[in-house]
Design an enzyme around this catalytic site. Structure first.
Site, PDB file in Angstrom:
ATOM      1  N   GLU A 270      16.164 -35.113 -39.704  1.00  0.00           N
ATOM      2  CA  GLU A 270      17.413 -34.481 -40.177  1.00  0.00           C
ATOM      3  C   GLU A 270      18.594 -35.332 -39.765  1.00  0.00           C
ATOM      4  O   GLU A 270      19.573 -34.849 -39.207  1.00  0.00           O
ATOM      5  CB  GLU A 270      17.565 -33.084 -39.559  1.00  0.00           C
ATOM      6  CG  GLU A 270      16.475 -32.117 -39.901  1.00  0.00           C
ATOM      7  CD  GLU A 270      16.564 -30.829 -39.085  1.00  0.00           C
ATOM      8  OE1 GLU A 270      17.330 -30.777 -38.101  1.00  0.00           O
ATOM      9  OE2 GLU A 270      15.862 -29.875 -39.432  1.00  0.00           O
ATOM     10  N   GLY A 272      21.931 -37.199 -39.888  1.00  0.00           N
ATOM     11  CA  GLY A 272      23.179 -37.106 -40.630  1.00  0.00           C
ATOM     12  C   GLY A 272      23.949 -38.395 -40.402  1.00  0.00           C
ATOM     13  O   GLY A 272      24.096 -39.247 -41.269  1.00  0.00           O
ATOM     14  N   ARG A 273      24.368 -38.550 -39.142  1.00  0.00           N
ATOM     15  CA  ARG A 273      25.182 -39.699 -38.750  1.00  0.00           C
ATOM     16  C   ARG A 273      24.565 -41.038 -39.188  1.00  0.00           C
ATOM     17  O   ARG A 273      25.256 -41.911 -39.711  1.00  0.00           O
ATOM     18  CB  ARG A 273      25.303 -39.687 -37.225  1.00  0.00           C
ATOM     19  CG  ARG A 273      26.319 -40.634 -36.648  1.00  0.00           C
ATOM     20  CD  ARG A 273      26.175 -40.668 -35.110  1.00  0.00           C
ATOM     21  NE  ARG A 273      26.086 -39.351 -34.523  1.00  0.00           N
ATOM     22  CZ  ARG A 273      27.122 -38.623 -34.128  1.00  0.00           C
ATOM     23  NH1 ARG A 273      28.339 -39.102 -34.242  1.00  0.00           N
ATOM     24  NH2 ARG A 273      26.946 -37.433 -33.594  1.00  0.00           N
ATOM     25  N   ARG A 308      37.155 -36.714 -34.264  1.00  0.00           N
ATOM     26  CA  ARG A 308      36.259 -37.198 -33.195  1.00  0.00           C
ATOM     27  C   ARG A 308      36.991 -37.875 -32.029  1.00  0.00           C
ATOM     28  O   ARG A 308      36.667 -37.611 -30.867  1.00  0.00           O
ATOM     29  CB  ARG A 308      35.168 -38.114 -33.764  1.00  0.00           C
ATOM     30  CG  ARG A 308      34.216 -37.381 -34.740  1.00  0.00           C
ATOM     31  CD  ARG A 308      33.038 -38.245 -35.157  1.00  0.00           C
ATOM     32  NE  ARG A 308      32.079 -38.415 -34.083  1.00  0.00           N
ATOM     33  CZ  ARG A 308      31.991 -39.477 -33.322  1.00  0.00           C
ATOM     34  NH1 ARG A 308      32.763 -40.513 -33.529  1.00  0.00           N
ATOM     35  NH2 ARG A 308      31.105 -39.527 -32.352  1.00  0.00           N
ATOM     36  N   TYR A 312      36.239 -35.873 -28.675  1.00  0.00           N
ATOM     37  CA  TYR A 312      35.286 -36.442 -27.708  1.00  0.00           C
ATOM     38  C   TYR A 312      35.801 -37.722 -27.082  1.00  0.00           C
ATOM     39  O   TYR A 312      35.033 -38.406 -26.393  1.00  0.00           O
ATOM     40  CB  TYR A 312      33.971 -36.838 -28.379  1.00  0.00           C
ATOM     41  CG  TYR A 312      33.317 -35.871 -29.330  1.00  0.00           C
ATOM     42  CD1 TYR A 312      32.814 -34.657 -28.888  1.00  0.00           C
ATOM     43  CD2 TYR A 312      33.132 -36.225 -30.668  1.00  0.00           C
ATOM     44  CE1 TYR A 312      32.156 -33.810 -29.770  1.00  0.00           C
ATOM     45  CE2 TYR A 312      32.470 -35.381 -31.551  1.00  0.00           C
ATOM     46  CZ  TYR A 312      31.987 -34.171 -31.084  1.00  0.00           C
ATOM     47  OH  TYR A 312      31.336 -33.351 -31.949  1.00  0.00           O
ATOM     48  N   CYS A 339      51.424 -32.002 -33.805  1.00  0.00           N
ATOM     49  CA  CYS A 339      52.119 -31.597 -32.587  1.00  0.00           C
ATOM     50  C   CYS A 339      51.110 -31.399 -31.459  1.00  0.00           C
ATOM     51  O   CYS A 339      51.047 -30.316 -30.851  1.00  0.00           O
ATOM     52  CB  CYS A 339      52.887 -30.302 -32.815  1.00  0.00           C
ATOM     53  SG  CYS A 339      53.989 -30.406 -34.214  1.00  0.00           S
ATOM     54  N   GLU A 340      50.301 -32.370 -31.240  1.00  0.00           N
ATOM     55  CA  GLU A 340      49.285 -32.348 -30.184  1.00  0.00           C
ATOM     56  C   GLU A 340      49.196 -33.767 -29.666  1.00  0.00           C
ATOM     57  O   GLU A 340      48.981 -34.697 -30.458  1.00  0.00           O
ATOM     58  CB  GLU A 340      47.911 -31.962 -30.765  1.00  0.00           C
ATOM     59  CG  GLU A 340      47.656 -30.489 -30.934  1.00  0.00           C
ATOM     60  CD  GLU A 340      47.479 -29.744 -29.631  1.00  0.00           C
ATOM     61  OE1 GLU A 340      47.264 -30.394 -28.584  1.00  0.00           O
ATOM     62  OE2 GLU A 340      47.570 -28.502 -29.667  1.00  0.00           O
TER      63      GLU A 340
HETATM   64  C1  LIG Z   1      23.812 -31.955 -36.040  1.00  0.00           C
HETATM   65  C2  LIG Z   1      22.398 -31.756 -36.392  1.00  0.00           C
HETATM   66  C3  LIG Z   1      21.692 -32.748 -37.070  1.00  0.00           C
HETATM   67  C4  LIG Z   1      22.289 -34.082 -37.408  1.00  0.00           C
HETATM   68  O1  LIG Z   1      22.673 -34.798 -36.296  1.00  0.00           O
HETATM   69  P1  LIG Z   1      23.125 -36.329 -36.412  1.00  0.00           P
HETATM   70  O2  LIG Z   1      23.593 -36.659 -35.047  1.00  0.00           O
HETATM   71  O3  LIG Z   1      24.213 -36.369 -37.415  1.00  0.00           O
HETATM   72  O4  LIG Z   1      21.940 -37.112 -36.846  1.00  0.00           O
HETATM   73  C5  LIG Z   1      20.398 -32.476 -37.442  1.00  0.00           C
HETATM   74  N1  LIG Z   1      19.805 -31.300 -37.154  1.00  0.00           N
HETATM   75  C6  LIG Z   1      20.456 -30.319 -36.492  1.00  0.00           C
HETATM   76  C7  LIG Z   1      19.753 -29.043 -36.213  1.00  0.00           C
HETATM   77  C8  LIG Z   1      21.765 -30.519 -36.083  1.00  0.00           C
HETATM   78  O5  LIG Z   1      22.410 -29.552 -35.431  1.00  0.00           O
END
Ligand SMILES: *Cc1c(COP(=O)(O)O)cnc(C)c1O
Length: 417
Positions: A270, A272-273, A308, A312, A339-340
């Site tokens: 899964e 994403g990044r 980000r 962070y 304004c932060e």
């Molecule tokens: C955030 C998340 C991802 C994706 O994380 P990445 O760091 O973007 O790869 C996948 N699965 C779950 C359950 C997440 O919460």
């Protein structure tokens, strides 16, 4: 990793003339290349599926692009399920990994035939009452400790996610009694992990669990989901994770633990990044300077477009377009107009001399960028462009307007703004 920009100053100026800044632009060819690398890395696994974490870049054009390459989605909410559905996905191409889940969300997932990934043992009852127990259920384990405690997620015993190992066994046997036919096992134990041994170590832990679950409960896990968490090099000094070698190492673990048992599982990831992060750029114009106790360069983008760094202290590389080879002889804070005081894209950053109207490109904004946008100070979130292999762009999400902002207010249509 050397940070380059896949478009020119002239292109960016033409886009600014058409759409205004700030905007996000995503590099389609580069996303395709990354997806095919991931698929190549796991091509040895029959049921492999990368279920892209929608939250990273929840834009239908991006999800459709990924779906056209065989990817699915990982969703955390009813909206992300709706985006997946609108992008043509259904069934086992969708995973719902959600917390404090609403009944509507469970119903929507079950209607779509999605794989429901439960985050807690108490959710079995909640799911049953909301939508009935589907044929396929996945459970998210929190192993409590794991060799990877690095990254944003931190210590797993402080993590709110997943079932303990004891609860996991109990939950599987309850689900078996409730006639669940197909089972999945999920774990995400790190975030933005740059170490190529993360997935192989996770695989070892999960495949051993698969064997133990078979021995103790007679349940054959069919899907093992590694979650996301593979990092990207935000800094030029970092090296990208070699996903092909990660896939090969996971295969070794698979061959040594599951194959001797005559077991087969489909591996899901899964990410994403890793998929879109490096291939999205926030393009913004310089609109102010200050010389007070420090030197400031002000942009038309704010933390509302990319939070980000503020949230962070994350590093994002910045290129001043057209000045790539100029000496970096000024040190500045690069700021937005909120304004932060944490609305800073960079602190004490060495940049070339910047002029009013210069275009700055903020790198590695393709995941958890636009998606974390918000409307503080009434800022209108920016739009998104998708750039094809020829360098042509398509508007895949327009920027927000005052109408959008006012659409949720309790004001009548005569209200003038
Ligand atoms: C955030 C998340 C991802 C994706 O994380 P990445 O760091 O973007 O790869 C996948 N699965 C779950 C359950 C997440 O919460």
């Amino acid at each position: 990793m050397n940070k380059t920009v896949p478009f020119t100053l002239e292109q960016a100026q033409a886009w600014r003339d058409r759409f205004g800044t700030p905007f996000y632009v995503y590099d389609e060819s580069a996303i395709r290349k990354t997806v095919s690398d991931v698929q190549k890395a796991f091509s040895w696994n029959k049921g492999f599926c990368e279920c892209f974490a929608v939250k990273a870049t929840p834009t239908p054009a991006i999800i459709r692009l990924l779906a056209s390459m065989g990817c699915g989605t990982d969703c955390a909410s009813i909206s992300e399920l709706a985006i997946s559905k609108a992008s043509g996905l259904s069934g086992r191409r969708i995973v719902l990994t959600s917390n404090e889940t609403s009944d509507d969300t469970y119903r929507s997932a079950v209607e779509l035939g999605a794989i429901v990934n439960l985050d807690d043992i108490t959710q079995i009852d909640v799911l049953e009452k909301a939508a009935g127990i589907p044929d396929t259920v996945c459970l998210r384990v929190n192993p409590g400790s794991f060799s990877f405690t690095s990254g944003i997620m931190g210590n797993l015993q402080d993590s709110k996610f997943g079932l303990t190992k004891d609860q996991l066994f109990e939950a599987y046997s309850i689900l078996k009694k409730k006639n669940v036919k197909h089972f999945g096992l999920h774990c995400m134990a790190a975030s933005c992990c740059m170490d190529g041994t993360y997935y192989p170590l996770l695989a070892e832990m999960l495949f051993n669990l698969v064997v133990e679950i078979k021995e103790k409960l007679g349940i054959q896990i069919e899907i093992v989901d590694f979650g996301g968490g593979v990092g990207i090099p935000y800094r030029e000094t970092e090296k990208a994770v070699d996903i092909l070698s990660v896939g090969a190492k996971v295969k070794e673990v698979y061959d040594s633990i599951l194959v001797p048992q005559g077991m087969e599982v489909a591996i899901y990831t899964e990410m994403g990044r890793f998929i879109t992060g490096p291939h999205g750029y926030l393009v913004t114009s310089v609109r102010g300077f200050k010389h007070i106790y420090k030197e400031y360069v002000g942009l038309d983008a704010t933390a509302c477009d990319l939070i980000r760094p503020a949230m962070y202290g994350a590093y994002h590389h910045i290129t001043v377009l057209g000045k790539e080879n100029a000496p970096k002889d000024t040190t500045v804070d690069v700021v937005g107009g909120l304004c932060e005081n944490n609305d800073k894209f960079a602190i004490d950053r060495a940049l070339p001399n910047v002029d009013y109207g210069d275009i700055l490109v903020i790198h590695d904004a393709g995941a958890h960028g636009r998606s974390m946008g918000y409307n503080y100070n009434g800022m209108l979130r920016c739009g998104e462009l998708l750039m094809d292999g020829k360098g042509e762009v398509k508007l895949i999400r327009r920027s927000e307007s005052l109408d959008d902002l006012f659409s949720t207010f309790d004001v009548d249509s005569e209200f003038n703004y």
